[in-house]
Scaffold this motif. Structure first.
Motif, short mmCIF file in Angstrom:
data_model
loop_
_atom_site.label_atom_id
_atom_site.label_comp_id
_atom_site.label_asym_id
_atom_site.label_seq_id
_atom_site.Cartn_x
_atom_site.Cartn_y
_atom_site.Cartn_z
N ILE A 110 -5.13 -9.25 -1.50
CA ILE A 110 -4.37 -8.10 -1.51
C ILE A 110 -3.78 -7.71 -2.68
O ILE A 110 -3.74 -6.43 -3.17
N VAL A 111 -2.93 -8.69 -3.33
CA VAL A 111 -2.03 -8.46 -4.31
C VAL A 111 -2.85 -8.02 -5.69
O VAL A 111 -2.85 -7.05 -6.27
N VAL A 112 -4.07 -8.72 -5.95
CA VAL A 112 -4.92 -8.51 -6.93
C VAL A 112 -5.79 -7.40 -6.67
O VAL A 112 -5.73 -6.52 -7.83
N SER A 113 -6.06 -6.83 -5.45
CA SER A 113 -6.65 -5.34 -5.41
C SER A 113 -5.74 -4.41 -5.47
O SER A 113 -6.08 -3.43 -6.06
N SER A 114 -4.36 -4.72 -5.31
CA SER A 114 -3.40 -3.63 -5.28
C SER A 114 -3.26 -3.28 -6.79
O SER A 114 -3.08 -2.09 -7.48
N VAL A 115 -3.22 -4.41 -7.64
CA VAL A 115 -3.14 -4.26 -9.12
C VAL A 115 -4.46 -3.56 -9.57
O VAL A 115 -4.42 -2.50 -10.57
N PHE A 116 -5.47 -3.84 -9.15
CA PHE A 116 -6.66 -3.11 -9.58
C PHE A 116 -6.59 -1.69 -9.22
O PHE A 116 -7.17 -0.76 -9.93
N VAL A 117 -6.32 -1.22 -8.02
CA VAL A 117 -6.15 0.31 -7.49
C VAL A 117 -4.89 1.00 -8.58
O VAL A 117 -5.35 1.93 -9.15
N THR A 118 -3.99 0.22 -8.91
CA THR A 118 -2.96 0.68 -9.93
C THR A 118 -3.53 1.07 -11.17
O THR A 118 -3.38 2.19 -11.48
N MET A 119 -4.33 0.07 -11.74
CA MET A 119 -5.19 0.52 -13.02
C MET A 119 -6.03 1.50 -12.98
O MET A 119 -6.22 2.46 -13.87
N ILE A 120 -6.94 1.81 -11.88
CA ILE A 120 -7.69 2.83 -11.69
C ILE A 120 -6.94 4.34 -11.69
O ILE A 120 -7.33 5.14 -12.26
N TYR A 121 -5.67 4.40 -11.14
CA TYR A 121 -4.99 5.41 -10.98
C TYR A 121 -4.44 5.53 -12.25
O TYR A 121 -4.31 6.78 -12.78
N ARG A 122 -3.67 4.67 -13.24
CA ARG A 122 -3.38 4.72 -14.53
C ARG A 122 -4.38 5.31 -15.40
O ARG A 122 -3.92 6.30 -16.40
N ASN A 123 -5.48 5.08 -15.17
CA ASN A 123 -6.48 5.42 -16.26
C ASN A 123 -7.13 7.08 -15.68
O ASN A 123 -7.83 7.56 -16.64
N PHE A 124 -7.24 7.02 -14.51
CA PHE A 124 -8.17 7.90 -14.10
C PHE A 124 -7.30 9.23 -13.22
O PHE A 124 -7.79 10.26 -12.83
N GLY A 125 -5.84 8.93 -12.83
CA GLY A 125 -5.23 9.81 -12.12
C GLY A 125 -5.76 10.02 -10.63
O GLY A 125 -5.43 11.00 -10.00
N SER A 126 -6.34 9.23 -10.16
CA SER A 126 -7.10 9.14 -8.84
C SER A 126 -7.22 7.73 -8.32
O SER A 126 -7.71 6.87 -8.98
N PHE A 127 -7.50 7.59 -6.92
CA PHE A 127 -7.94 6.44 -6.42
C PHE A 127 -9.63 6.67 -6.22
O PHE A 127 -10.24 5.77 -5.94
N ASP A 128 -10.19 7.69 -6.43
CA ASP A 128 -11.58 7.82 -6.35
C ASP A 128 -12.52 7.01 -7.21
O ASP A 128 -12.28 7.18 -8.57
N PHE B 206 0.84 -1.23 0.01
CA PHE B 206 -0.07 -0.02 -0.05
C PHE B 206 0.97 1.14 0.03
O PHE B 206 0.45 2.24 -0.61
N ILE B 207 1.90 1.14 0.76
CA ILE B 207 2.86 2.54 0.97
C ILE B 207 3.49 2.69 -0.29
O ILE B 207 3.69 3.74 -0.71
N ARG B 208 4.04 1.42 -1.02
CA ARG B 208 4.61 1.69 -2.19
C ARG B 208 3.72 2.21 -3.33
O ARG B 208 4.08 3.19 -4.16
N LEU B 209 2.44 1.98 -3.28
CA LEU B 209 1.39 2.31 -4.26
C LEU B 209 1.12 3.94 -3.88
O LEU B 209 1.00 4.53 -5.08
N ILE B 210 1.09 4.34 -2.77
CA ILE B 210 0.98 5.64 -2.62
C ILE B 210 2.01 6.36 -2.74
O ILE B 210 1.81 7.61 -3.58
N LYS B 211 3.23 6.04 -2.82
CA LYS B 211 4.53 6.92 -3.10
C LYS B 211 4.64 6.77 -4.77
O LYS B 211 4.98 7.80 -5.46
N LYS B 212 4.21 5.58 -5.27
CA LYS B 212 4.36 5.60 -6.73
C LYS B 212 3.09 6.52 -7.24
O LYS B 212 3.62 7.16 -8.56
N SER B 213 1.98 6.75 -6.85
CA SER B 213 1.12 7.57 -7.41
C SER B 213 1.24 9.03 -7.03
O SER B 213 0.46 9.95 -7.65
N HIS B 214 2.02 9.16 -5.68
CA HIS B 214 2.02 10.57 -5.30
C HIS B 214 0.67 11.19 -4.93
O HIS B 214 0.31 12.37 -4.94
N LEU B 215 -0.06 10.34 -4.49
CA LEU B 215 -1.50 10.63 -3.91
C LEU B 215 -1.58 10.17 -2.42
O LEU B 215 -2.11 9.21 -2.20
N ASN B 216 -1.02 11.23 -1.66
CA ASN B 216 -1.20 10.82 -0.16
C ASN B 216 -2.75 10.87 0.40
O ASN B 216 -3.02 10.58 1.35
#
Length: 218
Positions: A191-209, A78-88
């Motif tokens: 957890i791993v699959v969910s993290s991949v899903f969240v990463t895809m959401i960020y890549r396409n929409f630039g947000s976790f929303d 989760f922390i790695r995902l937050i740092k990678k996306s720069h969305l704290n």
């Protein structure tokens, strides 16, 4: 000895409850992950103390694996995902903090109502811990519903899983160690699959929303 075990159980249950409340009011994803670590730590200590008390090697193995998955691996992802996306900053909740706290208070009151008496009688613990266990499950469900961020919803699901696990501990439910280890690895892969899903959401929409997903209807 009995008082020591009781105090430890009450401390762990209280830590889990406070971490859930913290999850509802924080605005940063990093703080949300920290709250999850605290909650998981309470669960690990609770399970580990039971393993020592029962002198169960299998339960100690389950505790060790749970520690690695819930306190080291999952938060690191989760922390790695937050740092990678720069969305704290986490996505906002559907309800503001005063309304959220009001509902949490309502859940706490409901957990002590006569409606849940048949369920509470199954738990061989004091009323305070019974209230914490039931309200913890309901508050985790509300966390999933009230949060807009995909990451915060994932943590909400993991919080629900933690509270159900704790409920099972106090209920006296015991499974084979191999089965419990298998369930933990299921949680890990989820957890791993969910993290991949969240990463895809960020890549396409630039947000976790997750409200951004409404754009797919257009």
């Amino acid at each position: 000895m009995i008082n020591t075990v009781f105090n430890l159980q009450l401390l762990c249950a209280s830590l889990i409850m406070l971490s859930i409340i913290l999850m509802h009011i924080v605005k940063k994803n990093s703080t949300l992950v920290t709250a999850y670590i605290l909650q998981s730590l309470g669960l690990v200590v609770l399970l580990g103390s039971g393993a020592i008390q029962e002198k169960s090697f299998g339960l100690l193995v389950v505790t060790a694996i749970m520690f690695v998955i819930k306190i080291i691996v999952a938060p690191s992802l989760f922390i790695r995902l937050i740092k990678k996306s720069h969305l704290n900053l986490s996505a906002s909740t559907y309800l503001n903090i005063p309304l959220t706290l009001s509902i949490l208070l309502g859940i706490l009151v409901f957990s002590q109502s006569d409606i849940l008496t048949p369920l509470l009688t199954l738990l061989p613990v004091i009323p305070q811990i019974k209230t914490i266990l039931i309200s913890g499950i309901l508050m985790s469900l509300f966390l999933i519903i009230n949060r807009k961020g995909a990451l915060s919803q994932i943590i909400g699901v993991l919080s629900l899983e933690n509270t159900i696990f704790v409920f099972g501990i106090f209920l006296g439910v015991r499974q084979l160690s191999a089965l419990e280890i298998g369930l933990l690895f299921d949680v890990f892969f989820w957890i791993v699959v969910s993290s991949v899903f969240v990463t895809m959401i960020y890549r396409n929409f630039g947000s976790f929303d997750i409200s951004k997903l409404n754009q797919l209807k257009k």
